[in-house]
Design an enzyme around this catalytic site. Structure first.
Site, PDB file in Angstrom:
ATOM      1  N   LYS A   1      -5.177   8.753 -41.670  1.00 28.44           N
ATOM      2  CA  LYS A   1      -4.954   7.753 -40.702  1.00 28.44           C
ATOM      3  C   LYS A   1      -6.532   6.751 -40.170  1.00 28.44           C
ATOM      4  CE  LYS A   1      -4.423   8.097 -36.030  1.00 28.44           C
ATOM      5  NZ  LYS A   1      -4.167   8.791 -35.065  1.00 28.44           N
TER       6      LYS A   1
ATOM      7  N   GLU B   1       0.863  -0.814  -0.094  1.00 31.35           N
ATOM      8  CA  GLU B   1       0.456   0.175  -0.086  1.00 31.35           C
ATOM      9  C   GLU B   1       0.643   1.338   0.134  1.00 31.35           C
ATOM     10  OE1 GLU B   1      -3.998  -1.865   2.254  1.00 31.35           O
ATOM     11  OE2 GLU B   1      -2.353  -0.287   3.209  1.00 31.35           O
TER      12      GLU B   1
END
Length: 283
Positions: free
Chosen positions: A183, A35
């Protein structure tokens, strides 16, 4: 007081200098169970500006902890700056049962702040996912500053949607034309691009995009430019993600230099977005 996450130390320092605000001392700890704990043990101010590029899942948690830490220390007003907002490209569900991840993280970050600023998010619509006021900062103009002297430059976007970015950089530079590539994205990793109409023969080419991630699209674009006898090729982007071997891929394609901002802190972060952020904060 400016509060920096571990991912945005250079930018936060530049922003503190730009605004003539103190920079808080921050501490980061990882406990044995994995953590995290991000803290501001000496924070003493009525307001806080938390600066955190959420480049990883840990960085998202760090942003939440810093928001909570300054509230716990007495901050009455919290502004959160996301120079780079992770998960912003997941702005819709990919299929039934999938999350809208950008919305999920925006809602979480909204709980600990009064205001959010993002810098050139990939999709403008992500601003609407926050449950507090969210403003976008356009830092594309900063990309003109590190460019060298250019010979009859053409500023090229990798697709039509990025033409505005290319135009902004061209305008800030002061000369040159603007064009784009056609594209077609077939998958997350497979993209087909075709050059548009501009004659690039003998001209310096500056490719402009908001994010360069794997570098594959830019590398393919540079190959097309080389085939059409362009002179030098440069790559500019607001967010230099440059994942994996992206930098090597661009160098092998013949890119002279890569220029990015400090929204993500890389060796290629040649210019700071602090002035653009400071301008918005000061209004």
């Amino acid at each position: 007081m400016i509060v920096s996450a571990s991912t945005s130390q250079s930018l936060a320092s530049s922003l503190a200098a730009e605004l003539d605000e103190p920079l808080a001392a921050t501490e980061y700890e990882r406990f044995p169970d994995g953590e995290l704990c991000a803290s501001v043990p000496e924070f003493d101010a009525d307001s806080a500006v938390v600066v955190c590029a959420t480049t990883t899942s840990d960085a998202h948690l760090e942003a939440l902890q810093l928001q909570d830490a300054v509230r716990e220390a007495g901050a009455r007003e919290v502004t959160t700056i996301l120079p780079y907002m992770g998960y912003a490209r997941q702005d819709s569900a990919f299929a039934a049962g999938h999350p809208v991840s950008a919305r999920a993280v925006a809602r979480a970050l909204s709980t600990g702040t009064d205001r959010v600023l993002t810098v050139n998010p990939h999709e403008e619509s992500v601003s609407g996912f926050f449950e507090v006021p969210c403003e976008t900062v356009d830092a594309a103009g900063q990309l003109a500053a590190p460019l060298p002297d250019l010979d009859n430059p053409v500023f090229l976007a990798p697709d039509a949607g990025a033409r505005e970015l290319a135009t902004t950089v061209r305008d800030a530079h002061g000369e040159g034309s603007v064009d784009y590539f056609e594209k077609t994205r077939h998958s997350a990793t497979e993209v087909e691009i075709e050059p548009h109409a501009t004659d690039v023969g003998g001209r310096d080419a500056v490719l402009v995009d908001d994010i360069v991630a794997t570098g594959s699209t830019m590398a393919t674009a540079v190959s097309h430019l080389r085939d059409r006898d362009a002179a030098r090729a440069f790559v500019t982007c607001v967010h230099p993600v440059l994942a994996g071997t992206a930098r090597t891929r661009l160098a092998r394609a013949g890119v002279e230099a890569v220029y990015g901002t400090d929204t993500i802190e890389r060796a290629e972060s040649n210019v700071s977005v602090a002035p653009a952020i400071a301008d918005v904060l000061s209004k």
